[in-house]
Design a protein around this motif. Sequence first.
Motif, PDB file in Angstrom:
ATOM      1  N   UNK A 179      23.013   9.432  48.710  1.00 20.98           N
ATOM      2  CA  UNK A 179      23.556   8.156  48.224  1.00 20.98           C
ATOM      3  C   UNK A 179      24.969   8.316  47.686  1.00 20.98           C
ATOM      4  N   UNK A 180      25.177   9.281  46.800  1.00 24.40           N
ATOM      5  CA  UNK A 180      26.454   9.404  46.103  1.00 24.40           C
ATOM      6  C   UNK A 180      27.572   9.905  47.001  1.00 24.40           C
ATOM      7  N   UNK A 181      27.236  10.758  47.976  1.00 30.63           N
ATOM      8  CA  UNK A 181      28.258  11.289  48.879  1.00 30.63           C
ATOM      9  C   UNK A 181      28.356  10.501  50.172  1.00 30.63           C
ATOM     10  N   UNK A 182      27.635   9.356  50.227  1.00 33.37           N
ATOM     11  CA  UNK A 182      27.699   8.486  51.416  1.00 33.37           C
ATOM     12  C   UNK A 182      27.451   9.306  52.680  1.00 33.37           C
ATOM     13  N   UNK A 183      26.365  10.064  52.655  1.00 33.23           N
ATOM     14  CA  UNK A 183      26.067  10.988  53.755  1.00 33.23           C
ATOM     15  C   UNK A 183      25.805  10.236  55.060  1.00 33.23           C
ATOM     16  N   UNK A 184      26.161  10.860  56.158  1.00 38.05           N
ATOM     17  CA  UNK A 184      25.967  10.255  57.469  1.00 38.05           C
ATOM     18  C   UNK A 184      24.636  10.645  58.100  1.00 38.05           C
ATOM     19  N   UNK A 185      24.101  11.821  57.716  1.00 34.42           N
ATOM     20  CA  UNK A 185      22.846  12.259  58.329  1.00 34.42           C
ATOM     21  C   UNK A 185      22.159  13.324  57.490  1.00 34.42           C
ATOM     22  N   UNK A 186      20.830  13.379  57.629  1.00 38.77           N
ATOM     23  CA  UNK A 186      20.019  14.438  57.034  1.00 38.77           C
ATOM     24  C   UNK A 186      19.464  15.272  58.181  1.00 38.77           C
ATOM     25  N   UNK A 187      19.636  16.577  58.093  1.00 39.53           N
ATOM     26  CA  UNK A 187      19.101  17.459  59.135  1.00 39.53           C
ATOM     27  C   UNK A 187      17.711  17.943  58.707  1.00 39.53           C
ATOM     28  N   UNK A 188      16.719  17.735  59.596  1.00 35.40           N
ATOM     29  CA  UNK A 188      15.348  18.128  59.283  1.00 35.40           C
ATOM     30  C   UNK A 188      14.777  18.948  60.431  1.00 35.40           C
ATOM     31  N   UNK A 189      13.763  19.757  60.088  1.00 37.68           N
ATOM     32  CA  UNK A 189      12.983  20.452  61.115  1.00 37.68           C
ATOM     33  C   UNK A 189      11.729  19.629  61.370  1.00 37.68           C
ATOM     34  N   UNK A 190      11.553  19.190  62.621  1.00 35.67           N
ATOM     35  CA  UNK A 190      10.421  18.333  62.977  1.00 35.67           C
ATOM     36  C   UNK A 190       9.767  18.880  64.244  1.00 35.67           C
ATOM     37  N   UNK A 191       8.531  19.274  64.122  1.00 33.82           N
ATOM     38  CA  UNK A 191       7.793  19.841  65.268  1.00 33.82           C
ATOM     39  C   UNK A 191       8.545  21.004  65.900  1.00 33.82           C
ATOM     40  N   UNK A 192       9.150  21.843  65.051  1.00 37.39           N
ATOM     41  CA  UNK A 192       9.829  23.027  65.529  1.00 37.39           C
ATOM     42  C   UNK A 192      11.244  22.806  66.037  1.00 37.39           C
ATOM     43  N   UNK A 193      11.740  21.567  65.959  1.00 38.52           N
ATOM     44  CA  UNK A 193      13.091  21.257  66.427  1.00 38.52           C
ATOM     45  C   UNK A 193      13.935  20.706  65.278  1.00 38.52           C
ATOM     46  N   UNK A 194      15.250  20.928  65.356  1.00 37.94           N
ATOM     47  CA  UNK A 194      16.174  20.376  64.369  1.00 37.94           C
ATOM     48  C   UNK A 194      16.565  18.969  64.820  1.00 37.94           C
ATOM     49  N   UNK A 195      16.366  17.995  63.914  1.00 35.73           N
ATOM     50  CA  UNK A 195      16.635  16.588  64.228  1.00 35.73           C
ATOM     51  C   UNK A 195      17.619  16.018  63.213  1.00 35.73           C
ATOM     52  N   UNK A 196      18.576  15.236  63.682  1.00 35.54           N
ATOM     53  CA  UNK A 196      19.500  14.525  62.808  1.00 35.54           C
ATOM     54  C   UNK A 196      18.921  13.144  62.482  1.00 35.54           C
TER      55      UNK A 196
END
Length: 445
Positions: A179-196
């Motif tokens: 919120x504070x840094x007005x981020x454009x994306x969160x990177x997560x690991x989902x089902x063994x893959x990196x997702x934006x």
Amino acid sequence: METILVKTAQLILSLSILVVLHEFGHFMFARLFKTRVEKFYLFFDPWFSLFKVKRGETEYGVGWLPLGGYVKISGMIDESMDKEAMKLPPKSWEFRSKPAWQRLLIMLGGVMMNFLFAFVIYIGVLYAWGEEYLPTDSVKYGIVVNEVGEEIGLQTGDKILTVDNQHIENFNKIIPTVVLDDAEAIQVERNGKVVDVEISDEDLALLLKSKTVMSPRVPFRMKVEGFTPESPGKEAGLQVGDEIKGLNGQNFGFYDEWNKELKKYQGKSILLTVERNGKNLDMPMVLGEDGMIGIKINQFLEDFFEFKTINYGFFASIPAGIQRGVQTTKDYLKQFKLFFKPETKAYESLGGFATIGNIFPATWDWFSFWNMTAFISIILAIMNLLPIPALDGGHVMFLFFEMVTGRKPGEKFLEYAQIAGMVLLLALVLYANANDIIKMINGTF
């Protein structure tokens, strides 16, 4: 009711301390420059006061209207709107007779005291309690998200990796950073893959309104430690020490899976599988209308995750406390700028006294109390610096104008500006508290 009383008591005590210290900042510089202070009040006292006593030239008291406090400084146009005194020739002890730099320090005294007090609190908190947090890397089972989390694109089971490709050490600072840094994306690991997971302005608006978005995913482990009043589980034959293993023949890896399944059977019959003395038992029972079994369990996040604790000695706590105060100030300024970004709808999250009181815990906890008091102290300092007449920042703005141009604004202009500022502040207070009422009516408070 008890929760409301505890939160209200904490709010009143916190604001009382901060108001007195803020006004003392003005008082201290006024007396330093031999400026007469006529009144020093906690809370406002229109028509009458709850308590007052005069010592020397100053009347000290407690008003009945808990909307702040004030010091009445001779020869100054303030909320008292004492026009008659301003018609008389200036006296040597009056505010208006002092050099601009002295008047500037008098006006900034309250804000300086609020910042100083917040930093002192943070130093004390770090020295007394240290710093404990849950590292993001320790959240090894992923996260559980609510409806808001799902709407912005997160999923239960995701493992948070980075925010805008930057690692966030403290798990609880992930959403504030977004919120504070007005981020454009969160990177997560989902089902063994990196997702934006991309974050839009509409997503920021949702995050600003939400108290919680995600929490660590916890393995399912449920041992009966006790029972609530009128417990369906106790009536069905559950005993202290039983360990619940499954529901209607299903086993669960995580609590969120258990809770999701249990909600389907509110007021209905279920078959619990429990382990007692090394043996599995199937136990039929009827859930209450709230969908609860009515048992008590004693489990905490510390039972599943490795928290990190940093302890500070006295001298180490000083720079660490100052750094925390500076960072808190920066974070609040970042949050404040969102109000000027209409697409985030940050103005809808503006709250009044109920919102402020709600940030305190439901039970009295000195660690939380002092942390919240330091945070509110910084908020008061920043808000008082806004260039609005009737606030310290408004007076400072006019003083800077005088120091740059060499001309004082006219007293009639200052009177009208003070009135306009008071009307604006009253409108903001009404709007903020109206937001609280709307949230209560909608059940989103």
